[in-house]
Design an enzyme around this catalytic site. Sequence first.
Site, PDB file in Angstrom:
ATOM      1  N   ARG A 174       0.855  -1.189   0.000  1.00 61.17           N
ATOM      2  CA  ARG A 174       0.000   0.000   0.000  1.00 61.17           C
ATOM      3  C   ARG A 174       0.893   1.242   0.000  1.00 61.17           C
ATOM      4  O   ARG A 174       1.805   1.346   0.823  1.00 61.17           O
ATOM      5  CB  ARG A 174      -0.899   0.033   1.239  1.00 61.17           C
ATOM      6  CG  ARG A 174      -1.821  -1.166   1.407  1.00 61.17           C
ATOM      7  CD  ARG A 174      -2.965  -1.147   0.417  1.00 61.17           C
ATOM      8  NE  ARG A 174      -3.879  -2.254   0.649  1.00 61.17           N
ATOM      9  CZ  ARG A 174      -3.762  -3.452   0.120  1.00 61.17           C
ATOM     10  NH1 ARG A 174      -2.717  -3.717  -0.666  1.00 61.17           N
ATOM     11  NH2 ARG A 174      -4.646  -4.397   0.363  1.00 61.17           N
ATOM     12  N   GLU A 187      -1.657   7.779  -7.186  1.00 63.93           N
ATOM     13  CA  GLU A 187      -1.397   7.103  -8.458  1.00 63.93           C
ATOM     14  C   GLU A 187      -2.283   7.678  -9.554  1.00 63.93           C
ATOM     15  O   GLU A 187      -3.431   8.015  -9.289  1.00 63.93           O
ATOM     16  CB  GLU A 187      -1.648   5.596  -8.308  1.00 63.93           C
ATOM     17  CG  GLU A 187      -0.708   4.940  -7.300  1.00 63.93           C
ATOM     18  CD  GLU A 187      -0.968   3.443  -7.115  1.00 63.93           C
ATOM     19  OE1 GLU A 187      -1.857   2.895  -7.804  1.00 63.93           O
ATOM     20  OE2 GLU A 187      -0.293   2.830  -6.293  1.00 63.93           O
ATOM     21  N   HIS A 241       2.122  -0.177 -10.238  1.00 62.00           N
ATOM     22  CA  HIS A 241       1.138  -0.998  -9.527  1.00 62.00           C
ATOM     23  C   HIS A 241       0.836  -2.277 -10.316  1.00 62.00           C
ATOM     24  O   HIS A 241      -0.305  -2.553 -10.696  1.00 62.00           O
ATOM     25  CB  HIS A 241      -0.157  -0.210  -9.279  1.00 62.00           C
ATOM     26  CG  HIS A 241      -0.929  -0.713  -8.093  1.00 62.00           C
ATOM     27  ND1 HIS A 241      -1.639   0.125  -7.270  1.00 62.00           N
ATOM     28  CD2 HIS A 241      -1.109  -1.972  -7.599  1.00 62.00           C
ATOM     29  CE1 HIS A 241      -2.230  -0.593  -6.318  1.00 62.00           C
ATOM     30  NE2 HIS A 241      -1.923  -1.867  -6.501  1.00 62.00           N
TER      31      HIS A 241
END
Length: 311
Positions: A235, A264, A281
């Site tokens: 995270r 992001e 990611h």
Amino acid sequence: MESKKTILATTSSFAKEFPEVLELIENNGLNIVLNPLARTLSEEELNRLLEEHKPVGLLAGTEPITRSALARAEDYLRVISRVGVGWENVDRDFAEQLGVLVYRTQGVLNQAVAELTIGLILSALRYISSNDRLVRQGKWHKTLGGLLCEKIVGIIGFGHIGQRVGELVTAFGAKVIYNDLQPIKVSWAQAVSLSELLTQAEIITIHASGKEKIIGLEEFGNICKRGVILVNTARGDLIDEKALQDCLQEGRVGFACLDVFENEPYCGPLCSFDNVILTPHIGSYAKEARVLMERTAVENLLRGLREVEVL
């Protein structure tokens, strides 16, 4: 004839590698709407799509599914199925109050995230990415790296993914210490306090959940071993990116590998560091894992819709 009920898929690449999953939805008499922006949605963008399509089910990504969004969709939304293992982005307490069922695809990403973590660790130890850049620049300069064998690897969050990472680094001959809220007994790893882990580990890899900072300026600057390698595939909120930047500049952190970020998509000062690897990611972005995750998410969704008697 009654019109088909709609499912909204908000993940950025749903069904791209596994289009057959769309047939699974349509064969159950449902209409599927894909994310038109092909990126993570903001709360406002999600609200617009919910209001436009009024879906009975949501195949959800990492966008914020807040109390406000749920309240707006109260009249029609019945099931949320996360295409992923985390569900911190969903206000599950409020969803439960509204009778909205919430699912996640727990367990399907263990190997994919663990293998990415190993790849990042090895790349940091052997300076693979920076050596590649030097060769491309016409510079034949060999950077001396190190071995994973006999390194002390500290794992923060020792759930299924953390344990799989531990098993893999153990196969390389590394020593594993870990910190977790739950007592977990394995013969090949030692449980320690967070401060002990930060003090001892030469490589720290994060596999915890939550949004509270675990490592900030105090930890990077005064507790961690100088030159520590940090890996975060869990995270983005768990580390202080500004503190990491400062400690990379000072040499207190030797190398950082980040697959997740506070915001992001990421485009910030860490992009200019040679001793940093940044990935967008991609923890779940192994084809085998995506196929399993999307199929499981759809199966969870259909099960939930049957439970609430929409199907």
